[in-house]
Write a protein that holds these residues in place. Sequence first.
Motif, PDB file in Angstrom:
ATOM      1  N   GLN A 197      23.152  34.960  45.963  1.00 22.04           N
ATOM      2  CA  GLN A 197      23.514  35.982  46.938  1.00 22.04           C
ATOM      3  C   GLN A 197      23.596  37.356  46.261  1.00 22.04           C
ATOM      4  OE1 GLN A 197      23.824  35.402  50.143  1.00 22.04           O
ATOM      5  NE2 GLN A 197      23.487  33.203  49.960  1.00 22.04           N
ATOM      6  N   SER A 198      22.927  37.494  45.111  1.00 23.35           N
ATOM      7  CA  SER A 198      23.001  38.747  44.369  1.00 23.35           C
ATOM      8  C   SER A 198      22.318  39.859  45.134  1.00 23.35           C
ATOM      9  CB  SER A 198      22.331  38.569  43.005  1.00 23.35           C
ATOM     10  OG  SER A 198      20.983  38.165  43.183  1.00 23.35           O
ATOM     11  N   PRO A 199      22.755  41.115  44.936  1.00 22.93           N
ATOM     12  CA  PRO A 199      22.146  42.237  45.642  1.00 22.93           C
ATOM     13  C   PRO A 199      20.659  42.309  45.345  1.00 22.93           C
ATOM     14  CG  PRO A 199      24.167  42.901  44.547  1.00 22.93           C
ATOM     15  CD  PRO A 199      23.863  41.531  44.064  1.00 22.93           C
ATOM     16  N   ILE A 200      19.903  42.757  46.345  1.00 22.36           N
ATOM     17  CA  ILE A 200      18.459  42.838  46.215  1.00 22.36           C
ATOM     18  C   ILE A 200      18.064  44.300  46.052  1.00 22.36           C
ATOM     19  CG2 ILE A 200      16.302  42.417  47.414  1.00 22.36           C
ATOM     20  CD1 ILE A 200      17.729  40.085  48.774  1.00 22.36           C
ATOM     21  N   PRO A 201      17.274  44.629  45.058  1.00 18.63           N
ATOM     22  CA  PRO A 201      16.908  46.026  44.854  1.00 18.63           C
ATOM     23  C   PRO A 201      16.166  46.594  46.037  1.00 18.63           C
ATOM     24  CG  PRO A 201      15.930  44.561  43.178  1.00 18.63           C
ATOM     25  CD  PRO A 201      16.688  43.709  44.107  1.00 18.63           C
ATOM     26  N   ASN A 202      16.445  47.841  46.349  1.00 19.53           N
ATOM     27  CA  ASN A 202      15.787  48.498  47.476  1.00 19.53           C
ATOM     28  C   ASN A 202      14.378  48.928  47.149  1.00 19.53           C
ATOM     29  OD1 ASN A 202      18.103  48.264  49.030  1.00 19.53           O
ATOM     30  ND2 ASN A 202      18.979  50.161  48.193  1.00 19.53           N
ATOM     31  N   SER A 203      14.042  48.946  45.854  1.00 21.28           N
ATOM     32  CA  SER A 203      12.737  49.480  45.463  1.00 21.28           C
ATOM     33  C   SER A 203      11.595  48.557  45.804  1.00 21.28           C
ATOM     34  CB  SER A 203      12.734  49.750  43.955  1.00 21.28           C
ATOM     35  OG  SER A 203      13.012  48.540  43.256  1.00 21.28           O
ATOM     36  N   GLN A 204      11.877  47.293  46.064  1.00 24.57           N
ATOM     37  CA  GLN A 204      10.800  46.372  46.376  1.00 24.57           C
ATOM     38  C   GLN A 204      11.297  45.345  47.387  1.00 24.57           C
ATOM     39  OE1 GLN A 204      10.605  44.764  42.255  1.00 24.57           O
ATOM     40  NE2 GLN A 204      10.579  42.800  43.291  1.00 24.57           N
ATOM     41  N   SER A 205      10.341  44.807  48.157  1.00 26.12           N
ATOM     42  CA  SER A 205      10.687  43.790  49.140  1.00 26.12           C
ATOM     43  C   SER A 205      10.945  42.475  48.436  1.00 26.12           C
ATOM     44  CB  SER A 205       9.551  43.635  50.147  1.00 26.12           C
ATOM     45  OG  SER A 205       9.844  42.623  51.070  1.00 26.12           O
ATOM     46  N   PRO A 206      12.024  41.790  48.749  1.00 23.92           N
ATOM     47  CA  PRO A 206      12.356  40.550  48.036  1.00 23.92           C
ATOM     48  C   PRO A 206      11.396  39.416  48.342  1.00 23.92           C
ATOM     49  CG  PRO A 206      13.873  40.911  49.833  1.00 23.92           C
ATOM     50  CD  PRO A 206      13.037  42.159  49.740  1.00 23.92           C
ATOM     51  N   VAL A 207      11.248  38.559  47.353  1.00 22.82           N
ATOM     52  CA  VAL A 207      10.452  37.335  47.465  1.00 22.82           C
ATOM     53  C   VAL A 207      11.321  36.198  46.960  1.00 22.82           C
ATOM     54  CG1 VAL A 207       8.363  36.130  46.749  1.00 22.82           C
ATOM     55  CG2 VAL A 207       8.297  38.607  47.119  1.00 22.82           C
ATOM     56  N   TRP A 208      11.335  35.097  47.693  1.00 21.78           N
ATOM     57  CA  TRP A 208      12.145  33.937  47.315  1.00 21.78           C
ATOM     58  C   TRP A 208      11.243  32.751  47.004  1.00 21.78           C
ATOM     59  CZ3 TRP A 208      13.369  36.823  51.722  1.00 21.78           C
ATOM     60  CH2 TRP A 208      14.577  37.534  51.669  1.00 21.78           C
ATOM     61  N   MET A 209      11.731  31.870  46.155  1.00 17.84           N
ATOM     62  CA  MET A 209      11.129  30.563  45.964  1.00 17.84           C
ATOM     63  C   MET A 209      12.060  29.555  46.618  1.00 17.84           C
ATOM     64  SD  MET A 209       8.431  29.136  44.906  1.00 17.84           S
ATOM     65  CE  MET A 209       7.776  30.424  43.849  1.00 17.84           C
ATOM     66  N   VAL A 210      11.555  28.870  47.641  1.00 13.47           N
ATOM     67  CA  VAL A 210      12.370  27.991  48.475  1.00 13.47           C
ATOM     68  C   VAL A 210      11.985  26.545  48.213  1.00 13.47           C
ATOM     69  CG1 VAL A 210      13.063  27.416  50.822  1.00 13.47           C
ATOM     70  CG2 VAL A 210      12.499  29.791  50.236  1.00 13.47           C
ATOM     71  N   LYS A 211      12.973  25.730  47.826  1.00 13.17           N
ATOM     72  CA  LYS A 211      12.768  24.292  47.663  1.00 13.17           C
ATOM     73  C   LYS A 211      13.214  23.580  48.930  1.00 13.17           C
ATOM     74  CE  LYS A 211      12.945  23.690  42.652  1.00 13.17           C
ATOM     75  NZ  LYS A 211      13.609  22.971  41.539  1.00 13.17           N
ATOM     76  N   VAL A 212      12.291  22.850  49.526  1.00 11.37           N
ATOM     77  CA  VAL A 212      12.531  22.194  50.814  1.00 11.37           C
ATOM     78  C   VAL A 212      13.245  20.872  50.575  1.00 11.37           C
ATOM     79  CG1 VAL A 212      11.399  21.208  52.841  1.00 11.37           C
ATOM     80  CG2 VAL A 212      10.504  23.296  51.798  1.00 11.37           C
ATOM     81  N   PRO A 213      14.268  20.535  51.354  1.00 12.59           N
ATOM     82  CA  PRO A 213      14.952  19.243  51.185  1.00 12.59           C
ATOM     83  C   PRO A 213      14.014  18.089  51.545  1.00 12.59           C
ATOM     84  CG  PRO A 213      15.725  20.354  53.164  1.00 12.59           C
ATOM     85  CD  PRO A 213      14.877  21.346  52.427  1.00 12.59           C
ATOM     86  N   PRO A 214      14.218  16.921  50.956  1.00  9.57           N
ATOM     87  CA  PRO A 214      13.295  15.796  51.189  1.00  9.57           C
ATOM     88  C   PRO A 214      13.168  15.402  52.650  1.00  9.57           C
ATOM     89  CG  PRO A 214      14.739  15.341  49.326  1.00  9.57           C
ATOM     90  CD  PRO A 214      15.249  16.579  49.965  1.00  9.57           C
ATOM     91  N   TYR A 215      14.256  15.517  53.419  1.00  7.71           N
ATOM     92  CA  TYR A 215      14.177  15.091  54.823  1.00  7.71           C
ATOM     93  C   TYR A 215      13.372  16.061  55.689  1.00  7.71           C
ATOM     94  CZ  TYR A 215      18.317  18.152  54.954  1.00  7.71           C
ATOM     95  OH  TYR A 215      19.187  19.199  54.826  1.00  7.71           O
ATOM     96  N   ARG A 216      12.972  17.215  55.150  1.00  4.88           N
ATOM     97  CA  ARG A 216      12.089  18.133  55.879  1.00  4.88           C
ATOM     98  C   ARG A 216      10.733  18.259  55.180  1.00  4.88           C
ATOM     99  NH1 ARG A 216      14.493  21.707  59.319  1.00  4.88           N
ATOM    100  NH2 ARG A 216      12.358  21.982  60.055  1.00  4.88           N
ATOM    101  N   TYR A 217      10.425  17.303  54.292  1.00  4.23           N
ATOM    102  CA  TYR A 217       9.214  17.401  53.472  1.00  4.23           C
ATOM    103  C   TYR A 217       7.951  17.420  54.328  1.00  4.23           C
ATOM    104  CZ  TYR A 217       5.824  16.322  49.772  1.00  4.23           C
ATOM    105  OH  TYR A 217       4.758  16.357  48.911  1.00  4.23           O
ATOM    106  N   ARG A 218       7.896  16.601  55.384  1.00  3.60           N
ATOM    107  CA  ARG A 218       6.691  16.531  56.209  1.00  3.60           C
ATOM    108  C   ARG A 218       6.564  17.684  57.188  1.00  3.60           C
ATOM    109  NH1 ARG A 218       4.057  11.669  56.081  1.00  3.60           N
ATOM    110  NH2 ARG A 218       5.124   9.974  54.984  1.00  3.60           N
ATOM    111  N   ASP A 219       7.642  18.411  57.381  1.00  6.85           N
ATOM    112  CA  ASP A 219       7.663  19.463  58.397  1.00  6.85           C
ATOM    113  C   ASP A 219       7.444  20.846  57.799  1.00  6.85           C
ATOM    114  OD1 ASP A 219       8.129  20.920  60.724  1.00  6.85           O
ATOM    115  OD2 ASP A 219      10.278  20.962  60.367  1.00  6.85           O
ATOM    116  N   LEU A 220       8.091  21.127  56.673  1.00  8.73           N
ATOM    117  CA  LEU A 220       8.021  22.450  56.053  1.00  8.73           C
ATOM    118  C   LEU A 220       7.032  22.399  54.895  1.00  8.73           C
ATOM    119  CD1 LEU A 220      11.827  23.342  56.033  1.00  8.73           C
ATOM    120  CD2 LEU A 220      10.115  23.799  57.799  1.00  8.73           C
TER     121      LEU A 220
END
Length: 831
Positions: free
Chosen positions: A470-493
């Motif tokens: 939840q750290s502050p995100i710099p205003n100079s650039q648009s944030p990008v995340w790496m999202v790990k999907v939970p196993p129970y949503r593996y087929r959907d996401l």
Amino acid sequence: MRISLNWLRELVDLTMTPTQLADTLTMAGFEVEDIEDRRTWADGVVVGKIVEIQPHPNADKLRVCTVDVGAASPLNIVCGASNARADIYVPVATVGTYLPAVELKIKPAKLRGVPSAGMICSLAELGLAKESAGIHIFELENPQLGSDARSLLGLDDVILDLTSTANRADALSMVGVAREVAALTGATLRLPEVGSVSIPEGSAGLNVRISERQACPAYIGTVIEKVKIAPSPAWLQQRLQAAGVRPINNVVDVTNYILLEWGQPLHAFDRDRLQQIAGGDTLTIGVRFANGGESLKTLDGQTRTLQPQNLLITANDKPVALAGVMGGEETEVYQGTENLVLEAALFDPVAIRRSARSQNLRTEASGRYERGVNQAELAVACQRAIALLTQFASGTPVAQEVADTRPDPSAWMRSIELRLDRINQVLGPVELGDATGEIQPEDVQRILTALGCEVSLVTGEGRQGSPNSQSPIPNSQSPVWMVKVPPYRYRDLEREIDLIEEIARLYGYDNFCDTLPDKTEPGYLSSDQMLTRKLREALRGAGLTEVMHYSYSVAKTEDDREVAIANPMFAEYSSLRTELVSALINAFQYNLEQGNGSLNAFEIGRVFWREEDGLIEADSVAGIIGGDPTQGTWTRGGALQPMTWFEAKGVLESLFARLGMPVEYQPDRRDPRLHPGRTASLWLQGDRLGTFGQLHPQMRQQRGLPDAVYVFEMDLDVVLDYLDRDENLIPVFKPFSTFPGANRDLALFASTKISVAEIKRAIASAGGALLESVELFDEYRGQNVPEGQRSLALRLVYRASDRTLTDEDVEPVHQKIREALVEKFSVSLRS
């Protein structure tokens, strides 16, 4: 799926009313089709005790019960149930109670002369069963008399009938719905306690062998001994009933309970019966596809002939169950069962779908396997079931065999890159109080974390923050995340756009702005659409009815231009149609066979064919004309009069006249379905338009059609190109001449090889401006006509717009026409 709110409240802290929860789920993509408030089914039903029971003085089958409901004085109730007896606790509907299941309001009454003030209820009268043999008896010790009976009956509950989309397999379980509710409301999630049961090492004579590893990547077989078959606890039965599942016994009920709780289908085999079918001292559970000639009697009592696509569970290679669909009757758990083999497995969705469809059989288990079961919680569901069987059936697990060919568990956690810029580009502005703006980074992280994802912030230099940062995100650039999907949503996401959809769902569709574009203009028809409508009107004006057929046809092995379909629905629809006439002929024949008379119809549709350059498609218009054109046959004594070539041609001529198309006819013999001497190609200012002709007599006889049936097919693009020209789009008015015309008849002998169209063109060319029209009104072949020739008679009309023509005006032009015909065609003039 039917969701019990009492059950749901054990898994998630829920403060919403049933209606509020239903609205929230519906807005999130889970449609709530019905809210079943069971609290209204037994409002006024209390716990009572039958203190004394006496025979009815005036009826052999009725008895008079004295029932204590905790009031100052007991109630006198007349009851006809055979299982009524003294000293039992029963549900009592007091005076004033309304029972909606039987649409009955309880009032004081006299039954055969004896007063009755209430009713002792059965489960059917309370809406909990379709039929009941007698009144319901509470298996309780010293309950509070007069207390509300709904909690004891499971009628203090509300059921939501929830429909999930095909991609949300996780929503077919209480745990999955609880996770979704927790994500939507921010409430605390409490997963069921699995429990720990130690299983001794050793196989206990059980082996597991998987022949089809792709169809069954994991299988857990557990031997449980010394079980005692009995009814399930009341609370478990009530939860199954709320979900629409009929309780059977403690073993089967536990497997159904796990199916509803975790979404993992299980199956319990009677081990002794398995061993009896398998033979020998050891038992090998296998998974393979069926062989030809095999059969299996399933739990529904049907003996099924197995197909090669049926995936089977076998005992020493002998079929005992349809894998993932339904167990076999010969190995089912029954009242005398003492030992079990508990199956917990993962099956390929495609394999189960094909297997179930081939048997026309769909079950709760197959429906979940087809959508995809959560593979990460297979062992959890199995362990939970073993613990419940140990608790409720007094079973002892003695061995467990596992065959697992799944990849490493880390492969179940898919990582997806997510960009805030892309989120706002796809979703657009949202409402932020009185203003509008974009979804904020903290909202994205909050939503994805609530869904069970691990979210790591990726900085501009490629470094990653901590999970769920939840750290502050710099205003100079648009944030990008790496999202790990939970196993129970593996087929959907699977992709970034799937995560964006989840953000929109949980953020709330009603929070997005619904502004319209600044500039809008009304819709309009394109030029081709308007001209196609004009063509339809002209065809209907010519007396034809529009029909529509599928774009498929029967494959013709001799036609190399045909486009075959890789996965046809039926053999009759195995290729794309290359023309429209065949379907019209079939429709004409069908209408005759149904007694509907001749069908004069047209169709506008797309045709497809194959050329060296690849696949080509184009639009075409075709029609069929036949039968007696007159209304009624009384003037001919009931005899039908076949349509002549000229009458059929007249229908086309009226169409072309409406559209202002100068169509010419040329002899044509290329289509073997058409009469070789009564077929013409259609030409429009040098472009081939199509074909018009009479059906071949041989085809007519084979199909049982009338004596004369005519068909036409035209290239729609040629028609539209002509009609779309500027000079044809806007008709130019030409004033009628106020002066009379001068008629001249022209008779001649002409070779049969010369068409009337060629003669008309020559006459029009020589006639010039004075010639108004040329019409053929007679043709004769036979006696006094030279062989190879025919006698033609044409009427020529001359007219001028500024004067009445005299013989001196007409004769030179008429003579010029005569000379041109003799010079060009060597005709013999008769007049």
